[in-house]
Design an enzyme around this catalytic site. Structure first.
Site, PDB file in Angstrom:
ATOM      1  N   ASN A  23       0.794  -1.233   0.000  1.00 22.93           N
ATOM      2  CA  ASN A  23       0.000   0.000   0.000  1.00 22.93           C
ATOM      3  C   ASN A  23       0.821   1.274   0.000  1.00 22.93           C
ATOM      4  O   ASN A  23       0.261   2.362  -0.133  1.00 22.93           O
ATOM      5  CB  ASN A  23      -0.987  -0.019   1.171  1.00 22.93           C
ATOM      6  CG  ASN A  23      -2.100  -1.030   0.930  1.00 22.93           C
ATOM      7  OD1 ASN A  23      -2.241  -1.552  -0.185  1.00 22.93           O
ATOM      8  ND2 ASN A  23      -2.850  -1.350   1.961  1.00 22.93           N
ATOM      9  N   ARG A 121     -16.931   1.390  -1.665  1.00 18.38           N
ATOM     10  CA  ARG A 121     -15.647   2.119  -1.680  1.00 18.38           C
ATOM     11  C   ARG A 121     -15.808   3.397  -2.510  1.00 18.38           C
ATOM     12  O   ARG A 121     -15.358   3.485  -3.625  1.00 18.38           O
ATOM     13  CB  ARG A 121     -14.528   1.239  -2.235  1.00 18.38           C
ATOM     14  CG  ARG A 121     -14.399  -0.152  -1.643  1.00 18.38           C
ATOM     15  CD  ARG A 121     -13.526  -0.284  -0.414  1.00 18.38           C
ATOM     16  NE  ARG A 121     -12.179   0.169  -0.525  1.00 18.38           N
ATOM     17  CZ  ARG A 121     -11.123  -0.614  -0.825  1.00 18.38           C
ATOM     18  NH1 ARG A 121     -11.330  -1.870  -1.170  1.00 18.38           N
ATOM     19  NH2 ARG A 121      -9.907  -0.139  -0.837  1.00 18.38           N
ATOM     20  N   ASP A 309      -7.027  -3.436   8.188  1.00 17.72           N
ATOM     21  CA  ASP A 309      -6.416  -4.511   7.397  1.00 17.72           C
ATOM     22  C   ASP A 309      -5.877  -5.650   8.253  1.00 17.72           C
ATOM     23  O   ASP A 309      -5.420  -6.660   7.703  1.00 17.72           O
ATOM     24  CB  ASP A 309      -5.292  -3.954   6.514  1.00 17.72           C
ATOM     25  CG  ASP A 309      -5.854  -3.072   5.418  1.00 17.72           C
ATOM     26  OD1 ASP A 309      -5.073  -2.342   4.778  1.00 17.72           O
ATOM     27  OD2 ASP A 309      -7.090  -3.086   5.226  1.00 17.72           O
ATOM     28  N   ARG A 401      -2.557 -11.200  -4.153  1.00 14.83           N
ATOM     29  CA  ARG A 401      -2.569  -9.766  -4.426  1.00 14.83           C
ATOM     30  C   ARG A 401      -1.735  -9.010  -3.393  1.00 14.83           C
ATOM     31  O   ARG A 401      -1.223  -7.942  -3.665  1.00 14.83           O
ATOM     32  CB  ARG A 401      -4.004  -9.222  -4.394  1.00 14.83           C
ATOM     33  CG  ARG A 401      -4.907  -9.799  -5.453  1.00 14.83           C
ATOM     34  CD  ARG A 401      -6.217  -9.085  -5.451  1.00 14.83           C
ATOM     35  NE  ARG A 401      -5.988  -7.634  -5.461  1.00 14.83           N
ATOM     36  CZ  ARG A 401      -6.952  -6.746  -5.228  1.00 14.83           C
ATOM     37  NH1 ARG A 401      -8.159  -7.138  -4.946  1.00 14.83           N
ATOM     38  NH2 ARG A 401      -6.685  -5.461  -5.265  1.00 14.83           N
TER      39      ARG A 401
HETATM   40  C1  EPZ Z   1      -6.598   2.064   1.617  1.00 11.96           C
HETATM   41  O1  EPZ Z   1      -7.767   1.943   0.852  1.00 11.96           O
HETATM   42  C2  EPZ Z   1      -5.927   0.705   1.556  1.00 11.96           C
HETATM   43  N1  EPZ Z   1      -5.626   0.362   0.164  1.00 11.96           N
HETATM   44  C3  EPZ Z   1      -6.858  -0.373   2.140  1.00 11.96           C
HETATM   45  O2  EPZ Z   1      -6.143  -1.601   2.148  1.00 11.96           O
HETATM   46  C4  EPZ Z   1      -7.181   0.019   3.572  1.00 11.96           C
HETATM   47  O3  EPZ Z   1      -8.082  -0.920   4.115  1.00 11.96           O
HETATM   48  C5  EPZ Z   1      -7.804   1.417   3.604  1.00 11.96           C
HETATM   49  O4  EPZ Z   1      -6.906   2.365   2.980  1.00 11.96           O
HETATM   50  C6  EPZ Z   1      -8.087   1.898   5.016  1.00 11.96           C
HETATM   51  O5  EPZ Z   1      -6.901   1.912   5.753  1.00 11.96           O
HETATM   52  C7  EPZ Z   1      -4.553   0.944  -0.429  1.00 11.96           C
HETATM   53  O6  EPZ Z   1      -3.851   1.745   0.169  1.00 11.96           O
HETATM   54  C8  EPZ Z   1      -4.281   0.541  -1.845  1.00 11.96           C
HETATM   55  P1  EPZ Z   1      -9.916   4.884   2.348  1.00 11.96           P
HETATM   56  P2  EPZ Z   1      -8.606   3.276   0.464  1.00 11.96           P
HETATM   57  O7  EPZ Z   1     -10.142   5.816   1.219  1.00 11.96           O
HETATM   58  O8  EPZ Z   1      -7.708   4.424   0.328  1.00 11.96           O
HETATM   59  C9  EPZ Z   1     -14.456   5.950   3.034  1.00 11.96           C
HETATM   60  C10 EPZ Z   1      -5.776  -3.885   1.725  1.00 11.96           C
HETATM   61  O9  EPZ Z   1      -6.301  -4.892   2.216  1.00 11.96           O
HETATM   62  N2  EPZ Z   1     -14.280   6.838   1.874  1.00 11.96           N
HETATM   63  O10 EPZ Z   1      -8.942   5.283   3.420  1.00 11.96           O
HETATM   64  O11 EPZ Z   1      -9.511   2.918  -0.654  1.00 11.96           O
HETATM   65  C11 EPZ Z   1     -14.351   4.491   2.636  1.00 11.96           C
HETATM   66  O12 EPZ Z   1     -15.612   4.007   2.201  1.00 11.96           O
HETATM   67  C12 EPZ Z   1      -6.645  -2.697   1.358  1.00 11.96           C
HETATM   68  O13 EPZ Z   1      -4.550  -3.734   1.514  1.00 11.96           O
HETATM   69  C13 EPZ Z   1     -15.325   7.697   1.533  1.00 11.96           C
HETATM   70  O14 EPZ Z   1     -16.363   7.725   2.169  1.00 11.96           O
HETATM   71  O15 EPZ Z   1      -9.477   3.478   1.783  1.00 11.96           O
HETATM   72  C14 EPZ Z   1     -13.921   3.837   3.922  1.00 11.96           C
HETATM   73  O16 EPZ Z   1     -15.059   3.641   4.724  1.00 11.96           O
HETATM   74  C15 EPZ Z   1      -8.134  -2.976   1.595  1.00 11.96           C
HETATM   75  N3  EPZ Z   1     -15.155   8.525   0.456  1.00 11.96           N
HETATM   76  C16 EPZ Z   1     -13.032   4.907   4.575  1.00 11.96           C
HETATM   77  O17 EPZ Z   1     -13.385   6.147   3.952  1.00 11.96           O
HETATM   78  C17 EPZ Z   1     -13.995   8.529  -0.273  1.00 11.96           C
HETATM   79  O18 EPZ Z   1     -13.887   9.320  -1.231  1.00 11.96           O
HETATM   80  C18 EPZ Z   1     -11.543   4.669   4.386  1.00 11.96           C
HETATM   81  O19 EPZ Z   1     -11.323   4.534   2.995  1.00 11.96           O
HETATM   82  C19 EPZ Z   1     -12.955   7.644   0.094  1.00 11.96           C
HETATM   83  C20 EPZ Z   1     -13.116   6.812   1.171  1.00 11.96           C
END
Ligand code: EPZ
Length: 431
Positions: A23, A121, A309, A401
């Site tokens: 990540n 997401r 995670d 992955r």
């Molecule tokens: C990153 O995803 C990681 N992936 C995820 O890891 C990780 O679970 C997540 O951060 C949380 O720590 C990568 O870095 C590639 P977020 P990301 O945007 O950025 C909400 C793994 O297993 N949200 O921080 O997509 C969202 O729905 C993966 O390695 C909005 O509402 O996560 C969630 O509830 C899975 N609007 C929360 O925020 C937005 O525009 C956190 O999402 C964006 C997000």
């Protein structure tokens, strides 16, 4: 599709090396689009998601050269701004291309990312942040069409209903590095992976202040240059391996990890009666023998809170920790696809809203189970390692992955895991 057959009940022992962070690598790869000069990135994990990202960068016109198993050279000299659905759909992290393309080309056309089993997401915060920088954003026919010709720096708030957004912060920071003026981001993520991205951008010549805090100040520069960079270690692989040592009641020496990135996790382990020691820099000693573990309550939160995670993996451990534990998932409220599969193995877990109520037991029994996503796959492998009998984990491609050759790694620690095609599964396993 591949499956793994796990013969459970074997305590793991030995030394294991943690790979570079998935990540951190993915947004750093996207950031190479910000310059036409060569970037050399080392300590990159050998994963399918990394290969997907190189395919996308190549499609955009970047020259990609793999210098070694964990080392890549990327030169984004002549690039285009269109990332089609066909390649973006494979990996959600492709959304991280949006910021650098807008910054470098002042435009982008990227397919909206597809669905995901761990929950909805959305990317509303990404788009809201870019709009605040005066980008015109249009959603049409499944694509994000961004026009950044009038982009300029300004103050913006990036927090959402679940707190900060990791890839949203990555996108806005990358966009701001080449945007005229000063951009101040309030409620930015401060995950170690974001710190690593910011350090990579600074190595390229970006002007970023507040790295590691929830408030970032980026002053746009005219150009960024190439650099050489080593990615941080993968804290989620490290946490997953620590749990593997504990759940099998084994003894592990984990190398190359940074325990400072896992403070909330280690704090919870200590509350459960599990002590992790660090005799030398980067070495973690896990002694899972003779521990009477206590049940604990966990709430997942943005960093520095307990990482979502590691939630599924902890669910497996607490399923074998006698007593009542509660895990509340505040990031992805539906991230419990692993629970029904653990229940098939004899776990006593019920879901109440966004909480898993776990009545820990002494034993689980091996069963055929189905992987649904990356971290759930590891949770099922953990349960299989600690169960009596054989566990068959199907759709194991999910785990490739995010974990480099995980069956080989665990077998080097004494596990008995055999990977095969699902066509080789004995029919009686499923009937
Ligand atoms: C990153 O995803 C990681 N992936 C995820 O890891 C990780 O679970 C997540 O951060 C949380 O720590 C990568 O870095 C590639 P977020 P990301 O945007 O950025 C909400 C793994 O297993 N949200 O921080 O997509 C969202 O729905 C993966 O390695 C909005 O509402 O996560 C969630 O509830 C899975 N609007 C929360 O925020 C937005 O525009 C956190 O999402 C964006 C997000």
């Amino acid at each position: 599709m591949d499956v793994v057959k796990i013969k459970g009940g074997i305590p793991l022992s030995g030394t294991v090396q943690i790979e570079g962070s998935k990540n951190a690598s993915l947004p750093i790869f996207a950031a190479t689009l910000l310059t036409d000069e060569p970037c050399i990135i080392n300590n990159v994990p050998d994963l399918s998601d990394v290969r997907y990202m190189t395919e996308i960068l190549e499609h955009l016109g970047a020259e990609i050269e793999q210098l070694g198993k964990n080392s890549w050279k990327i030169v984004a000299k002549n690039i285009t701004s269109h990332a089609p659905y066909e390649i973006v759909r494979k990996m959600r992290a492709s959304i991280c291309l949006l910021g650098p393309l807008i910054a470098r080309l002042r435009k982008a056309k990227i397919s909206l990312p597809g669905g995901c089993v761990i929950g909805h997401r959305p990317i509303d915060l990404h788009l809201k942040g870019l709009s605040k920088l005066n980008c015109d954003i249009e959603i049409s026919k499944g694509y994000i069409i961004a026009d950044g010709k009038n982009i300029r720096g300004r103050d913006l708030f990036l927090g959402g209903r679940h707190g900060s957004t990791v890839t949203g912060t990555a996108n806005l920071v990358m966009a701001a590095t080449l945007t005229p003026g000063v951009t101040q981001i309030e409620s930015a993520s401060c995950e170690p992976e974001i710190i690593d991205l910011c350090n990579f951008l600074k190595a390229m010549g970006a002007d970023i202040e507040g790295i590691g805090a929830h408030h970032l100040k980026i002053t746009g520069v005219d150009k960024l240059h190439g650099c050489q960079y080593d990615v941080i270690s993968d804290r989620i692989e490290a946490g997953s391996m620590i749990i593997a040592g504990i759940i099998t009641r084994g003894n592990l020496c984990i190398k190359g990890a940074n325990l400072h990135h896992l403070r909330a996790f280690v704090d919870k382990l200590e509350e459960a009666g599990i002590n992790i020691t660090c005799p030398e820099n980067g070495q973690i000693i896990v002694d899972g023998t003779n521990i009477n573990r206590n049940p604990v309550d966990i709430i997942t939160l943005p960093y520095p809170g307990f990482p979502t995670d590691l939630q599924a993996q902890m669910c497996s451990l607490l399923s074998l920790t006698p007593g009542l534990s509660i895990i509340t998932e505040r990031i992805y409220p539906n991230r419990f696809m692993h629970v029904p599969e653990l229940v098939r193995m004899g776990a006593d877990i019920s879901i109440e809203g966004n909480s898993a109520i776990i009545n820990g037991k002494e034993k689980l029994s091996g069963s055929p189970v189905m992987a649904s996503d990356l971290r759930a796959s590891f949770a099922l492998i953990l349960a299989g390692l600690a169960s009596e009998g054989e566990t068959w984990v199907q759709r194991i491609y999910h785990i490739d992955r995010g974990y480099e050759k995980i069956d080989q790694k665990l077998n080097s620690l004494g596990a008995n895991i055999v990977r095969m095609s699902d066509k080789e599964m004995p029919p009686e396993v499923l009937y």
